[in-house]
Design an enzyme around this catalytic site. Structure first.
Site, PDB file in Angstrom:
ATOM      1  N   HIS A  67       3.918  -4.069   7.212  1.00 34.14           N
ATOM      2  CA  HIS A  67       3.821  -5.189   8.147  1.00 34.14           C
ATOM      3  C   HIS A  67       2.353  -5.559   8.339  1.00 34.14           C
ATOM      4  CE1 HIS A  67       4.430  -7.638  11.742  1.00 34.14           C
ATOM      5  NE2 HIS A  67       5.696  -7.686  11.365  1.00 34.14           N
ATOM      6  N   ASP A  77      13.350  -5.230   9.208  1.00 29.86           N
ATOM      7  CA  ASP A  77      14.359  -5.545   8.187  1.00 29.86           C
ATOM      8  C   ASP A  77      14.932  -4.319   7.503  1.00 29.86           C
ATOM      9  OD1 ASP A  77      12.188  -8.234   7.560  1.00 29.86           O
ATOM     10  OD2 ASP A  77      14.186  -8.387   8.427  1.00 29.86           O
TER      11      ASP A  77
HETATM   12  C1  SDX Z   1       8.944  -9.792   8.691  1.00 32.58           C
HETATM   13  O1  SDX Z   1       4.666 -11.283  10.578  1.00 32.58           O
HETATM   14  C2  SDX Z   1       5.708 -10.924  11.213  1.00 32.58           C
HETATM   15  O2  SDX Z   1       5.704 -10.663  12.408  1.00 32.58           O
HETATM   16  C3  SDX Z   1       6.979 -10.906  10.374  1.00 32.58           C
HETATM   17  C4  SDX Z   1       8.225 -10.325  11.023  1.00 32.58           C
HETATM   18  C5  SDX Z   1       8.701 -11.175  12.184  1.00 32.58           C
HETATM   19  O3  SDX Z   1       9.404 -10.646  13.048  1.00 32.58           O
HETATM   20  O4  SDX Z   1       8.457 -12.419  12.139  1.00 32.58           O
HETATM   21  O5  SDX Z   1       7.936  -9.024  11.519  1.00 32.58           O
HETATM   22  C6  SDX Z   1       9.376 -10.245  10.033  1.00 32.58           C
HETATM   23  O6  SDX Z   1       8.656 -10.621   7.871  1.00 32.58           O
HETATM   24  C7  SDX Z   1       8.808  -8.325   8.415  1.00 32.58           C
HETATM   25  C8  SDX Z   1       8.231  -8.027   6.997  1.00 32.58           C
HETATM   26  C9  SDX Z   1       9.379  -8.144   6.007  1.00 32.58           C
HETATM   27  N1  SDX Z   1       8.861  -8.069   4.606  1.00 32.58           N
HETATM   28  C10 SDX Z   1       9.097  -6.993   3.838  1.00 32.58           C
HETATM   29  O7  SDX Z   1       9.656  -5.976   4.242  1.00 32.58           O
HETATM   30  C11 SDX Z   1       8.635  -7.176   2.403  1.00 32.58           C
HETATM   31  C12 SDX Z   1       7.873  -5.926   1.938  1.00 32.58           C
HETATM   32  N2  SDX Z   1       6.608  -5.829   2.693  1.00 32.58           N
HETATM   33  C13 SDX Z   1       5.510  -6.543   2.215  1.00 32.58           C
HETATM   34  O8  SDX Z   1       5.534  -7.366   1.150  1.00 32.58           O
HETATM   35  C14 SDX Z   1       4.257  -6.502   3.057  1.00 32.58           C
HETATM   36  O9  SDX Z   1       4.165  -5.253   3.626  1.00 32.58           O
HETATM   37  C15 SDX Z   1       4.149  -7.583   4.103  1.00 32.58           C
HETATM   38  C16 SDX Z   1       4.317  -8.934   3.511  1.00 32.58           C
HETATM   39  C17 SDX Z   1       5.183  -7.370   5.164  1.00 32.58           C
HETATM   40  C18 SDX Z   1       2.761  -7.488   4.744  1.00 32.58           C
HETATM   41  O10 SDX Z   1       1.847  -7.778   3.759  1.00 32.58           O
HETATM   42  P1  SDX Z   1       0.266  -7.807   4.067  1.00 32.58           P
HETATM   43  O11 SDX Z   1      -0.017  -7.499   5.479  1.00 32.58           O
HETATM   44  O12 SDX Z   1      -0.292  -9.059   3.493  1.00 32.58           O
HETATM   45  O13 SDX Z   1      -0.238  -6.555   3.284  1.00 32.58           O
HETATM   46  P2  SDX Z   1      -0.633  -6.547   1.749  1.00 32.58           P
HETATM   47  O14 SDX Z   1       0.400  -7.325   0.958  1.00 32.58           O
HETATM   48  O15 SDX Z   1      -2.060  -6.964   1.645  1.00 32.58           O
HETATM   49  O16 SDX Z   1      -0.456  -5.006   1.404  1.00 32.58           O
HETATM   50  C19 SDX Z   1      -1.483  -4.073   1.739  1.00 32.58           C
HETATM   51  C20 SDX Z   1      -1.353  -2.960   0.713  1.00 32.58           C
HETATM   52  C21 SDX Z   1      -1.323  -3.482  -0.724  1.00 32.58           C
HETATM   53  O17 SDX Z   1      -1.838  -2.480  -1.562  1.00 32.58           O
HETATM   54  P3  SDX Z   1      -3.407  -2.605  -2.034  1.00 32.58           P
HETATM   55  O18 SDX Z   1      -3.536  -3.963  -2.710  1.00 32.58           O
HETATM   56  O19 SDX Z   1      -4.209  -2.497  -0.755  1.00 32.58           O
HETATM   57  O20 SDX Z   1      -3.574  -1.440  -2.986  1.00 32.58           O
HETATM   58  O21 SDX Z   1      -0.100  -2.282   0.901  1.00 32.58           O
HETATM   59  C22 SDX Z   1       0.720  -2.462  -0.255  1.00 32.58           C
HETATM   60  C23 SDX Z   1       0.156  -3.627  -1.034  1.00 32.58           C
HETATM   61  O22 SDX Z   1       0.452  -3.501  -2.412  1.00 32.58           O
HETATM   62  N3  SDX Z   1       2.065  -2.756   0.253  1.00 32.58           N
HETATM   63  C24 SDX Z   1       3.180  -2.233  -0.234  1.00 32.58           C
HETATM   64  C25 SDX Z   1       4.207  -2.740   0.581  1.00 32.58           C
HETATM   65  N4  SDX Z   1       3.690  -3.557   1.507  1.00 32.58           N
HETATM   66  C26 SDX Z   1       2.353  -3.560   1.306  1.00 32.58           C
HETATM   67  N5  SDX Z   1       3.427  -1.391  -1.264  1.00 32.58           N
HETATM   68  C27 SDX Z   1       4.733  -1.062  -1.491  1.00 32.58           C
HETATM   69  N6  SDX Z   1       5.763  -1.498  -0.736  1.00 32.58           N
HETATM   70  C28 SDX Z   1       5.541  -2.350   0.302  1.00 32.58           C
HETATM   71  N7  SDX Z   1       6.572  -2.795   1.036  1.00 32.58           N
END
Ligand code: SDX
Length: 431
Positions: A308, A366
């Protein structure tokens, strides 16, 4: 706004600039850069808005470090346990918990707006039966802007109020109709003698050929899921609604824009993607394979329902959802649900892995919601429509806050430009 005398000093090419700092009631202080371009001729750069406050709000606050979510100051776990969705709607919309009389009036107003214009049902006929219900929701909610002209003058507070009630009331009806259409069953009209969650369940699962009794366990679980998804600061879909509304656009159309944004698998679409992932994993022995893929930089696969932007500890909604999943499955007599088993084992494995703990990746809202929704009888394609109908009150509350702000300005970000500079046109014979 001036709630602090503190300033931040910025030095560019030897020249100092003093920028005001605003002190919040909770959360980080903010540096006010509204005059920066006029004074220093520079922009700030923050794609994804990781360090940018887009607005001044009083509705919802998240402390990502503590795993705290407050709606008008009330913690989500208390609201999920002690309140119910329409009371939380009132709180988000008006800022305070309602008195008994206020709640009764509000619930009555919502109940009496749950039907949609009869002609709208023809809109569904334009979709293929296998259309994703979110595709239908985007279209039909947008079409509300063509049916309710008496509540679209956003300069009129009364029309804003009517539009708000109409959307909160009608989204479940539209979501249920999208579901019925996708399974080839007739639409079921709302009933005024049912509460909000029971009405939605009945509109989804009743059929003309048989009576439908709402199971109070499912109704309570459904209502709690609505509450857990109601609002969440300036997430992507809420920011979409704010930006769309900043031009003065039709409120119904702006909510449709929020639904479109929520559909993405990185946002509200994650609940569907998460359950499909858990089903693909299938058994706990396959978890290491998926953990390895999630950690592999060359593999675009991510653990859906994990991570998140704001929560860098646990997502308090996921904790409540996990408890609810255990309760609902137990009360429904669903023993040893394999998907729940995989989810719990996956959470345990991920939280024992430094990749996830170092990056502060924990289950989000989720991760467990789909397990409950599947147990309730919903197909995965209905998970995000349920998120959308729940979040409508959050979008509306944030919209109302923005539209009533006398300092409202149209949202118009600038850019860091790395394209071609000025050059003359070349006639085709010279290319
Ligand atoms: C919702 O914003 C909100 O409030 C949203 C929400 C709401 O109520 O409105 O809470 C609802 O959207 C919840 C999130 C649902 N999405 C997912 O579950 C999809 C999987 N998660 C992600 O794609 C990700 O974690 C996000 C999109 C939720 C957050 O992404 P960020 O904050 O932009 O973080 P990032 O993509 O920059 O990731 C940081 C690091 C990265 O690695 P590095 O490049 O630093 O090496 O963490 C890794 C990412 O690759 N990473 C993950 C991961 N999520 C982040 N690696 C594996 N699995 C994951 N799920």
């Amino acid at each position: 706004m001036a709630d602090s005398t503190k300033t931040a000093k910025l030095t560019i090419d030897g020249k100092d600039y003093e920028l005001p700092i605003h002190s919040p009631t909770a959360g980080p202080e903010v540096i006010d850069i509204r005059k920066l371009y006029a004074q220093a001729g520079v922009f700030t750069y923050d794609p994804g808005f990781t360090s940018t406050a887009s607005c001044d709000s009083t509705i919802t606050y998240i402390d990502g470090g503590k795993g705290e979510l407050l709606h008008r100051g009330y913690p989500i776990d208390q609201l999920a346990e002690k309140s119910h969705y329409l009371e939380v709607c009132y709180l988000l919309l008006y800022g305070e918990l309602p008195s008994p009389a206020q709640l009764e009036d509000f619930e009555s107003r919502v109940t009496n707006h749950t039907m949609i214009h009869e002609q709208m049902m023809y809109l569904f006929r334009g979709y293929r039966r296998d259309a994703h219900p979110m595709a239908i929701m985007v279209g039909v909610v947008g079409a509300l802007s063509a049916f309710y002209h008496d509540s679209t003058d956003i300069s009129d507070p009364w029309q804003r109020e009517v539009a708000s009630i109409r959307m909160i009331a009608k989204l479940p009806t539209i979501a249920a109709m999208a579901y019925k259409y996708s399974i080839g069953q007739p639409f079921v009209y709302p009933r005024n003698d049912l509460d909000y969650a029971s009405n939605f369940l009945r509109m989804c699962f009743a059929v003309p050929a048989a009576d439908y009794e709402v199971n109070p366990i499912l109704s309570r679980a459904m209502d709690r899921i609505f509450t857990l998804h109601a609002d969440h600061e300036q997430n992507a879909s809420t920011s979409t609604v704010r930006l769309a509304s900043s031009s003065g656009a039709n409120p119904f159309a702006c909510i449709a824009a929020g639904i479109a944004c929520l559909w993405g698998p990185a946002h509200g679409g994650a609940n569907q993607a998460c359950l499909e992932m858990l089903q693909e994993i299938g058994t706990p022995d396959r978890i290491p394979e998926f953990i390895a893929r999630a950690k592999d930089k060359d593999d675009p696969f991510r653990l859906m329902g994990f991570g998140h932007r704001v929560y860098k500890n646990f997502d308090p909604r996921a904790k409540v959802m996990k408890q609810s999943a255990d309760e609902v499955l137990d009360l429904l007599g669903i023993e040893d649900n394999p998907t729940l088993q995989v989810a719990k084992e996956l959470e345990k494995a991920a939280l024992a892995d430094p990749y996830f703990t170092d990056k502060k990746l924990f289950p989000n809202v989720d991760f467990y919601s789909g397990i409950i929704l599947e147990a309730m009888g919903f197909p995965t394609s209905m998970f995000t429509p349920i998120f959308a109908l729940s979040r409508t009150v959050g979008w509306i509350s944030q919209w109302k806050e923005m539209i009533s702000d006398p300092q409202l300005k149209i949202g118009r970000p600038r850019q860091l430009y790395h394209g071609e500079t000025l050059r003359d046109y070349v006639d085709i014979e010279n290319r």
